[in-house]
Scaffold this motif. Structure first.
Motif, mmCIF file in Angstrom:
data_model
loop_
_atom_site.group_PDB
_atom_site.id
_atom_site.type_symbol
_atom_site.label_atom_id
_atom_site.label_comp_id
_atom_site.label_asym_id
_atom_site.label_seq_id
_atom_site.Cartn_x
_atom_site.Cartn_y
_atom_site.Cartn_z
ATOM 1 N N PHE A 181 0.831 -1.203 0.000
ATOM 2 C CA PHE A 181 0.000 0.000 0.000
ATOM 3 C C PHE A 181 0.867 1.254 0.000
ATOM 4 N N LYS B 276 -6.681 1.440 3.201
ATOM 5 C CA LYS B 276 -6.491 0.673 1.974
ATOM 6 C C LYS B 276 -6.727 -0.800 2.294
ATOM 7 N N ASP C 172 -6.674 7.755 5.501
ATOM 8 C CA ASP C 172 -6.676 6.768 4.412
ATOM 9 C C ASP C 172 -6.843 5.369 4.984
#
Lengths: 110, 115
Positions: free
Chosen positions: A48, A57, A55
């Motif tokens: 990632f 992911k 964020d």
């Protein structure tokens, strides 16, 4: 030299367990946070790249979150499998440089 | 397609000798990085090339270390008068761009042992 710390240093879990580990980094001059998986005798593989506070992911059973204000990222593995056994590295980028932690070595026991 | 390749995969050399390590990045990648990992340590940044710009050499540990990148592609890391503390795995990585939001693709590394 900027300090990037990962914990724990090593981890043994049973197959099927979920697990997580931490990467701590300086909260100033942040550009991006990278996670890599490094299996023995192979090259580090990018998992990632995260640039924004908050964020999240996800790739299959693996996910990561980012908190740039407090300077940490978590990597989660759900339902660990033996093939997840590897060293997981995080890297903080600022300017031209990447600063790597020493990694978390994960062993998944069948 | 072909990934990042490095040669040799292993190098054993005597203290005081010079060594050259080679990195072939992914075609089209403008950014190239060299790192090393000493035993028990994290990856340590050495040098960064981006396109035709002057390289960032701020991570080179001493003036015995130098690197060049010819034609914006292949890179060579040279260590002169090797010392035992130079023993490490030397990794090369390339990236599509110098932007730090791009993934780096690593080569398999060169394990250097200085005896």
């Amino acid at each position: 030299i900027l300090n990037v710390e990962q914990s724990p240093q090593s981890l043994h879990v049973q197959e099927g367990d979920s697990t997580n580990f931490t990467c701590s980094f300086p909260s100033s001059n942040f550009y991006a946070l990278h996670w890599y998986r490094w299996e023995t005798a192979k090259s580090p593989e990018a998992l990632f790249v995260m640039t924004l506070n908050g964020d999240e992911k996800k790739k299959g059973r693996i996910s990561a979150t980012l908190n740039t204000k407090e300077g940490y990222s978590y990597l989660y593995i759900k339902g660990s499998q033996p093939e997840d056994s590897a060293t997981y590295l995080c890297a903080f980028s600022s300017g031209n440089q990447f600063y790597f932690g020493t990694g978390t070595s994960l062993t998944v026991i069948p | 397609g072909a990934g990042v390749s490095q040669s040799p995969s292993n190098k054993v050399t005597e203290k005081g000798k010079d060594v050259e390590l080679r990195c072939d990045p992914i075609s089209g990648h403008t950014a190239l990085y060299w790192y090393r990992q000493s035993l028990g340590q994290g990856l340590e940044f050495l040098i960064y090339f981006q396109g035709n710009s002057a390289p960032d050499k701020s991570g080179l540990p001493s003036d015995r270390f130098s690197a060049e990148r010819t034609g914006g592609s292949v890179s060579t890391l040279t260590i002169q008068r090797t010392q035992q503390e130079d023993s490490a795995v030397y990794l090369c990585a390339s990236s599509l761009s110098g932007s730090k939001a791009y993934e780096q693709y690593f080569g398999p590394g060169t394990r250097l042992t200085v005896t």
